[in-house]
Scaffold this active site. Structure first.
Site, short mmCIF file in Angstrom:
data_model
loop_
_atom_site.label_atom_id
_atom_site.label_comp_id
_atom_site.label_asym_id
_atom_site.label_seq_id
_atom_site.Cartn_x
_atom_site.Cartn_y
_atom_site.Cartn_z
N LYS A 22 1.51 9.23 9.97
CA LYS A 22 2.65 8.57 9.30
C LYS A 22 2.42 8.50 7.80
O LYS A 22 3.30 8.85 7.01
CB LYS A 22 2.83 7.15 9.86
CG LYS A 22 3.90 6.34 9.15
CD LYS A 22 3.97 4.91 9.62
CE LYS A 22 2.81 4.08 9.10
NZ LYS A 22 3.00 2.64 9.28
N ARG A 127 8.09 -8.95 3.90
CA ARG A 127 6.88 -8.22 3.50
C ARG A 127 6.81 -8.17 1.97
O ARG A 127 7.72 -7.69 1.32
CB ARG A 127 6.86 -6.82 4.12
CG ARG A 127 6.84 -6.86 5.63
CD ARG A 127 6.83 -5.49 6.26
NE ARG A 127 5.57 -4.79 6.05
CZ ARG A 127 5.33 -3.56 6.50
NH1 ARG A 127 6.27 -2.90 7.17
NH2 ARG A 127 4.15 -2.98 6.29
N SER A 174 -2.81 -1.64 -0.36
CA SER A 174 -3.07 -0.44 -1.18
C SER A 174 -1.79 0.35 -1.41
O SER A 174 -1.74 1.20 -2.31
CB SER A 174 -4.12 0.44 -0.49
OG SER A 174 -3.62 0.91 0.75
N GLN A 175 -0.75 0.09 -0.63
CA GLN A 175 0.51 0.84 -0.80
C GLN A 175 1.15 0.58 -2.17
O GLN A 175 1.87 1.43 -2.69
CB GLN A 175 1.51 0.50 0.31
CG GLN A 175 1.17 1.15 1.64
CD GLN A 175 2.23 0.87 2.69
OE1 GLN A 175 3.36 0.53 2.38
NE2 GLN A 175 1.85 1.01 3.95
N ASP A 316 -5.82 -0.67 10.09
CA ASP A 316 -4.98 -0.34 11.25
C ASP A 316 -5.83 -0.07 12.48
O ASP A 316 -5.59 -0.61 13.56
CB ASP A 316 -4.08 0.87 10.95
CG ASP A 316 -2.96 0.52 9.97
OD1 ASP A 316 -2.73 -0.69 9.75
OD2 ASP A 316 -2.33 1.44 9.44
N ASN A 339 -5.08 -8.50 5.08
CA ASN A 339 -3.83 -7.73 4.99
C ASN A 339 -3.20 -7.46 6.35
O ASN A 339 -2.08 -6.98 6.43
CB ASN A 339 -4.01 -6.46 4.14
CG ASN A 339 -4.77 -5.36 4.84
OD1 ASN A 339 -5.46 -5.59 5.83
ND2 ASN A 339 -4.65 -4.16 4.32
N LYS A 343 1.54 -7.00 7.53
CA LYS A 343 1.93 -5.72 8.13
C LYS A 343 3.25 -5.91 8.88
O LYS A 343 4.05 -6.78 8.56
CB LYS A 343 0.81 -5.23 9.05
CG LYS A 343 -0.49 -4.93 8.32
CD LYS A 343 -0.43 -3.60 7.60
CE LYS A 343 -1.79 -3.17 7.10
NZ LYS A 343 -1.79 -1.81 6.59
N ARG A 347 -0.40 -9.79 12.01
CA ARG A 347 -1.20 -9.23 13.10
C ARG A 347 -2.39 -10.11 13.50
O ARG A 347 -2.84 -10.03 14.64
CB ARG A 347 -1.69 -7.83 12.70
CG ARG A 347 -0.58 -6.79 12.74
CD ARG A 347 -1.04 -5.44 12.27
NE ARG A 347 -0.04 -4.41 12.59
CZ ARG A 347 -0.06 -3.18 12.11
NH1 ARG A 347 -1.03 -2.81 11.28
NH2 ARG A 347 0.87 -2.30 12.45
N LYS A 416 7.92 3.73 16.02
CA LYS A 416 7.64 3.68 14.58
C LYS A 416 6.66 4.79 14.17
O LYS A 416 6.79 5.38 13.11
CB LYS A 416 7.07 2.31 14.22
CG LYS A 416 6.88 2.09 12.73
CD LYS A 416 6.44 0.66 12.47
CE LYS A 416 6.03 0.45 11.03
NZ LYS A 416 7.13 0.52 10.07
#
EC number: 2.5.1.19
Length: 432
Positions: A22, A127, A174-175, A316, A339, A343, A347, A416
């Site tokens: 992804k 988010r 980090s995105q 992840d 983090n 998400k 989580r 997703k």
């Protein structure tokens, strides 16, 4: 609500060909759109998040051809910023890998000034995006919040990114840095990006920098503390770009092999640019037998022991360790994973809640989770809430490797990243 019940699995064996990553798929599509020349992207992931990116690119005037099986996409690059004729509103679902990079790319100067609204599902509006917007504003971008400060939806005017000195908080996602890095080569001047706080998920930045190199742009990386990006550059199509198999998706199959059999995944190997390939190293530290090849990783059963480890570098795949921990000897502590909370769902809370349903003893900290193992005869049959989070559904499928069935609610949330997950998982399972 739809649900799927997985019967107890006595053993696992087989080979899984992984769908495309992804993270790589959406980066490749955006870079190809901004590049000079036509790019043929192969092994593209066919999933909701990728569809959101493709729909957005089409609305932004990018021309592409998608194969019938949606795994090959030929994109005609724009040779620079998006050329938007009219004001637009783009719906991006819950796709962070579309929302964050597009937020930055849409700030670049177009031939005609327009306003673009970026919005998404209710969860997307929860988010955070503050750190990215703050950084882009420092570089001269024109962005405003339409509802809550710090969160989508956003209104962006494509007046340009000037560049200059920019500070960005790296401690949440980090995105944000990925988005800034991908857009600043097309800024009017050079950009110096300084990281505030500890940069999370560094391997995802390595993916971004490697892919930018593949598209002809180099960035100076000073120990992940400072990045220097030359302005007025152009991305150049590499003509073809092969998307690696998804290393995060590999984790469920490798864990199954480590718990109860032998499983090989193909499409990633020892030279993969994805940090989540290091999940296999964590399994090895726990005791599993791991074999690496150029284009495969294999995990084989051996007695597993609990582990206490900082997993900030593989957030992840670390979720898969949380369910694998139930099958190990001794407690497992997964640290430095704040983090997880920002998400697809929170989580940390979701994982702790659902593990307790199965009978596990769990401690949920602000940025860690501590899990005690569970004897095979003490697993409880539970209905696992998935919180519209693909990784929750896939992680908890491993519970069927106990002597107890597990019921996964809303299994289609795997669309997703991995719409065919349960079919693929079934292929390696030998039932009791």
């Amino acid at each position: 609500m739809e649900k799927i019940t997985l019967a107890p699995i006595s053993a696992v064996e087989g080979t899984i060909n992984l769908p495309g990553s992804k993270s790589l798929s959406n980066r490749a599509l955006l870079l190809a759109a901004l590049a000079k020349g036509t790019t043929k992207v192969t092994n593209l992931l066919d999933s909701d998040d990728i569809r959101h990116m493709l729909n957005a690119l089409k609305a932004l005037g990018v021309r592409y051809q998608l194969s019938d099986d949606k795994t090959i996409c030929e994109i005609e690059g724009l040779g620079g910023a998006f050329n938007i004729q009219n004001n637009l509103s783009l719906f991006l679902g819950n796709a962070g890998t579309a929302m964050r990079p597009l937020t930055a790319a849409l700030c670049l100067k177009g031939k005609t000034e327009s306003e673009i609204i970026l919005t998404g599902e209710p969860r997307m509006k929860e988010r955070p995006i503050l750190h990215l917007v703050d950084a882009l504003r420092q570089a001269g971008a024109d962005i405003r919040y339409l509802e809550n400060e710090g969160y989508p939806p956003l209104a962006i005017r494509n007046k340009g990114i000037k560049g200059g000195k920019v500070k960005i908080d790296g401690s949440i996602s980090s995105q944000f840095l990925t988005a800034l890095l991908m857009s600043t080569p097309l800024a009017e001047n050079d950009t110096e990006i300084e990281i505030i706080g500890e940069l999370v998920s560094k391997p995802y930045i390595d993916i971004t920098l490697a892919m930018m190199r593949d598209f002809g742009v180099k960035v100076e990386n000073h120990h992940y503390q400072k990045f220097q990006v030359k302005g007025n550059q152009s991305y150049i199509s590499p003509n073809k770009y092969l998307v690696e198999g998804d290393a995060s998706s590999a984790s469920y199959f490798l864990a199954a092999g480590a718990i109860k059999g032998k499983v090989k995944v193909t499409g990633i190997g020892k030279n993969s640019i994805q940090g989540d390939r290091l999940f296999a190293d964590v399994l090895e530290k726990m005791g599993a037998k791991i074999t690496w090849g150029e284009d495969f990783i294999q995990a084989e059963y051996a007695e597993l022991n609990g582990i206490d480890m900082d997993m900030n570098h593989i957030p992840d795949a670390a979720m898969t360790i949380a369910t694998t921990a139930l099958f190990a000897n001794g407690e497992t502590v997964i640290r430095n994973i704040y983090n997880w909370r920002v998400k697809e769902t929170d989580r940390l809370t979701a994982m702790a809640t659902e593990l307790r349903k199965i009978g596990a003893e769990v401690e949920e900290g602000e940025d860690f989770i501590r899990i005690q193992p569970l004897p095979l005869n003490q697993f409880k049959h539970a209905n696992i809430e998935t919180y519209n989070d693909h990784r929750m559904a896939m992680c908890f499928s491993l519970i069927a490797l106990s002597n107890t069935p597990v019921t996964i609610l809303d299994p289609k949330c795997t669309a997703k990243t991995f719409p065919t997950f349960f079919n693929e998982f079934e292929k390696i399972c030998l039932k009791n």
